[in-house]
Design a protein around this motif. Structure first.
Motif, PDB file in Angstrom:
ATOM      1  N   SER A 167       0.797  -1.228   0.000  1.00 52.64           N
ATOM      2  CA  SER A 167       0.000   0.000   0.000  1.00 52.64           C
ATOM      3  C   SER A 167       0.831   1.280   0.000  1.00 52.64           C
ATOM      4  O   SER A 167       1.893   1.348   0.605  1.00 52.64           O
ATOM      5  N   PHE A 168       0.276   2.317  -0.663  1.00 49.70           N
ATOM      6  CA  PHE A 168       0.850   3.663  -0.593  1.00 49.70           C
ATOM      7  C   PHE A 168       0.590   4.261   0.782  1.00 49.70           C
ATOM      8  O   PHE A 168       1.420   4.970   1.330  1.00 49.70           O
ATOM      9  N   SER A 169      -0.604   3.999   1.312  1.00 49.93           N
ATOM     10  CA  SER A 169      -0.938   4.451   2.664  1.00 49.93           C
ATOM     11  C   SER A 169      -1.788   3.374   3.322  1.00 49.93           C
ATOM     12  O   SER A 169      -2.560   2.692   2.673  1.00 49.93           O
ATOM     13  N   GLU A 170      -1.584   3.228   4.601  1.00 48.77           N
ATOM     14  CA  GLU A 170      -2.263   2.173   5.354  1.00 48.77           C
ATOM     15  C   GLU A 170      -2.218   2.607   6.809  1.00 48.77           C
ATOM     16  O   GLU A 170      -1.176   3.019   7.310  1.00 48.77           O
ATOM     17  N   SER A 171      -3.345   2.532   7.500  1.00 50.90           N
ATOM     18  CA  SER A 171      -3.305   2.864   8.923  1.00 50.90           C
ATOM     19  C   SER A 171      -2.749   1.677   9.700  1.00 50.90           C
ATOM     20  O   SER A 171      -1.844   1.820  10.511  1.00 50.90           O
ATOM     21  N   PHE A 172      -3.300   0.503   9.423  1.00 49.29           N
ATOM     22  CA  PHE A 172      -2.867  -0.722  10.083  1.00 49.29           C
ATOM     23  C   PHE A 172      -3.361  -1.865   9.215  1.00 49.29           C
ATOM     24  O   PHE A 172      -4.556  -2.134   9.166  1.00 49.29           O
ATOM     25  N   GLY A 173      -2.454  -2.491   8.502  1.00 46.81           N
ATOM     26  CA  GLY A 173      -2.827  -3.573   7.601  1.00 46.81           C
ATOM     27  C   GLY A 173      -3.202  -4.828   8.364  1.00 46.81           C
ATOM     28  O   GLY A 173      -2.349  -5.655   8.676  1.00 46.81           O
ATOM     29  N   LEU A 174      -4.478  -4.960   8.675  1.00 50.33           N
ATOM     30  CA  LEU A 174      -4.972  -6.085   9.464  1.00 50.33           C
ATOM     31  C   LEU A 174      -4.577  -7.425   8.852  1.00 50.33           C
ATOM     32  O   LEU A 174      -4.238  -8.371   9.558  1.00 50.33           O
ATOM     33  N   VAL A 175      -4.592  -7.520   7.527  1.00 45.97           N
ATOM     34  CA  VAL A 175      -4.272  -8.780   6.853  1.00 45.97           C
ATOM     35  C   VAL A 175      -2.837  -9.223   7.172  1.00 45.97           C
ATOM     36  O   VAL A 175      -2.536 -10.415   7.162  1.00 45.97           O
ATOM     37  N   LEU A 176      -1.962  -8.278   7.488  1.00 42.86           N
ATOM     38  CA  LEU A 176      -0.581  -8.631   7.845  1.00 42.86           C
ATOM     39  C   LEU A 176      -0.533  -9.455   9.131  1.00 42.86           C
ATOM     40  O   LEU A 176       0.148 -10.478   9.199  1.00 42.86           O
ATOM     41  N   ILE A 177      -1.279  -9.021  10.145  1.00 39.11           N
ATOM     42  CA  ILE A 177      -1.235  -9.792  11.397  1.00 39.11           C
ATOM     43  C   ILE A 177      -2.070 -11.063  11.305  1.00 39.11           C
ATOM     44  O   ILE A 177      -1.807 -12.024  12.005  1.00 39.11           O
ATOM     45  N   GLU A 178      -3.055 -11.073  10.396  1.00 37.93           N
ATOM     46  CA  GLU A 178      -3.786 -12.317  10.164  1.00 37.93           C
ATOM     47  C   GLU A 178      -2.842 -13.358   9.573  1.00 37.93           C
ATOM     48  O   GLU A 178      -2.841 -14.520   9.989  1.00 37.93           O
ATOM     49  N   ALA A 179      -2.011 -12.939   8.618  1.00 40.59           N
ATOM     50  CA  ALA A 179      -1.040 -13.863   8.013  1.00 40.59           C
ATOM     51  C   ALA A 179       0.017 -14.276   9.034  1.00 40.59           C
ATOM     52  O   ALA A 179       0.400 -15.456   9.096  1.00 40.59           O
ATOM     53  N   LEU A 180       0.483 -13.347   9.831  1.00 45.87           N
ATOM     54  CA  LEU A 180       1.469 -13.689  10.865  1.00 45.87           C
ATOM     55  C   LEU A 180       0.880 -14.694  11.855  1.00 45.87           C
ATOM     56  O   LEU A 180       1.567 -15.620  12.296  1.00 45.87           O
ATOM     57  N   SER A 181      -0.396 -14.522  12.186  1.00 40.49           N
ATOM     58  CA  SER A 181      -1.058 -15.458  13.083  1.00 40.49           C
ATOM     59  C   SER A 181      -1.109 -16.864  12.491  1.00 40.49           C
ATOM     60  O   SER A 181      -1.093 -17.853  13.216  1.00 40.49           O
ATOM     61  N   CYS A 182      -1.148 -16.936  11.149  1.00 39.89           N
ATOM     62  CA  CYS A 182      -1.134 -18.232  10.453  1.00 39.89           C
ATOM     63  C   CYS A 182       0.295 -18.751  10.265  1.00 39.89           C
ATOM     64  O   CYS A 182       0.503 -19.791   9.645  1.00 39.89           O
ATOM     65  N   GLY A 183       1.278 -18.013  10.766  1.00 38.78           N
ATOM     66  CA  GLY A 183       2.685 -18.431  10.647  1.00 38.78           C
ATOM     67  C   GLY A 183       3.296 -18.145   9.289  1.00 38.78           C
ATOM     68  O   GLY A 183       4.266 -18.788   8.903  1.00 38.78           O
ATOM     69  N   LYS A 184       2.741 -17.193   8.572  1.00 41.22           N
ATOM     70  CA  LYS A 184       3.221 -16.868   7.229  1.00 41.22           C
ATOM     71  C   LYS A 184       4.088 -15.610   7.239  1.00 41.22           C
ATOM     72  O   LYS A 184       3.822 -14.670   7.979  1.00 41.22           O
ATOM     73  N   PRO A 185       5.135 -15.584   6.386  1.00 36.04           N
ATOM     74  CA  PRO A 185       5.930 -14.357   6.279  1.00 36.04           C
ATOM     75  C   PRO A 185       5.141 -13.289   5.529  1.00 36.04           C
ATOM     76  O   PRO A 185       4.288 -13.615   4.695  1.00 36.04           O
ATOM     77  N   VAL A 186       5.406 -12.034   5.862  1.00 41.76           N
ATOM     78  CA  VAL A 186       4.692 -10.927   5.240  1.00 41.76           C
ATOM     79  C   VAL A 186       5.669  -9.838   4.796  1.00 41.76           C
ATOM     80  O   VAL A 186       6.764  -9.707   5.361  1.00 41.76           O
ATOM     81  N   ILE A 187       5.257  -9.099   3.788  1.00 42.33           N
ATOM     82  CA  ILE A 187       5.970  -7.894   3.371  1.00 42.33           C
ATOM     83  C   ILE A 187       4.920  -6.805   3.297  1.00 42.33           C
ATOM     84  O   ILE A 187       3.878  -6.960   2.651  1.00 42.33           O
ATOM     85  N   GLY A 188       5.183  -5.700   3.967  1.00 47.17           N
ATOM     86  CA  GLY A 188       4.278  -4.556   3.925  1.00 47.17           C
ATOM     87  C   GLY A 188       5.054  -3.282   3.679  1.00 47.17           C
ATOM     88  O   GLY A 188       6.236  -3.201   4.025  1.00 47.17           O
ATOM     89  N   SER A 189       4.411  -2.313   3.066  1.00 52.37           N
ATOM     90  CA  SER A 189       5.032  -1.017   2.847  1.00 52.37           C
ATOM     91  C   SER A 189       5.346  -0.363   4.186  1.00 52.37           C
ATOM     92  O   SER A 189       4.625  -0.569   5.163  1.00 52.37           O
TER      93      SER A 189
END
Length: 192
Positions: A167-189
């Motif tokens: 994202s160009f702008s994001e307050s809090f990318g909820l999907v990032l912590i959902e993926a982390l909760s599933c044990g998945k690596p994430v990349i966020g802006s």
């Protein structure tokens, strides 16, 4: 406040600004899901806004968002069936609204430049969907799959190898912590 209310509606849609100002003025407490969002709310300079605005991080239901034997390959098998894809290739996942602010086009451009075979799965819908599908066709960017909106993201995420939120702008990318909760690596802006 979740983010788009302040970062998009308040800033870019002048007709909603008076309503948002009234809500902020009348509220006893304003909860912001990130420091960047809290700062944005305080910058409205409404009377006593700083005193009544509190940081309240988003959270995730760890019982719902987890990887299990049952859901780990479920979506991967569904993709193989629906799109006739090779199920053994890594899955790079995007989940969200397909709007300019989410910067999905950058993800597609990155896919085009990748030196390894992988499936890019875009879960969601929005005003840029058609344009981005056409871009993939026109530029012959293979292994990009648009699933549309899904109501079972907790079963989708466990099948991915990486989740990206560019994202160009994001307050809090909820999907990032959902993926982390599933044990998945994430990349966020580095925003929000």
């Amino acid at each position: 406040a979740h983010g788009s209310d302040m970062f998009e509606m308040y800033k870019k849609q002048s007709y909603t600004r008076p309503l948002i100002k009234k809500v902020l003025k009348d509220a006893d407490v304003v909860l912001a899901v990130s420091k960047a969002l809290k700062d944005e709310i305080i910058n409205t300079k409404k009377t006593k806004i700083e005193e009544k605005t509190r940081l309240h991080w988003n959270s995730v239901d760890i019982d719902k968002f987890k990887t299990t034997k049952e859901n780990q390959g479920k979506f991967r098998k569904e993709l193989a069936h629906l799109f006739d894809i090779a199920a053994d290739k890594p899955i790079i996942l995007f989940v969200g609204n397909i709007i300019k602010r989410k910067n999905v086009e950058l993800l597609i451009d990155a896919k085009k430049e990748m030196g390894i075979e992988a499936n890019l799965v875009i879960v969601g819908d929005g005003p840029q969907s058609k344009e981005l599908k056409e871009k993939c066709e026109k530029e012959d960017i293979g292994n990009v799959y648009f699933t549309g909106t899904r109501r079972d993201v907790e079963d989708v995420i466990p099948s991915c190898d990486l989740l990206v939120l560019p994202s160009f702008s994001e307050s809090f990318g909820l999907v990032l912590i959902e993926a982390l909760s599933c044990g998945k690596p994430v990349i966020g802006s580095n925003v929000g």
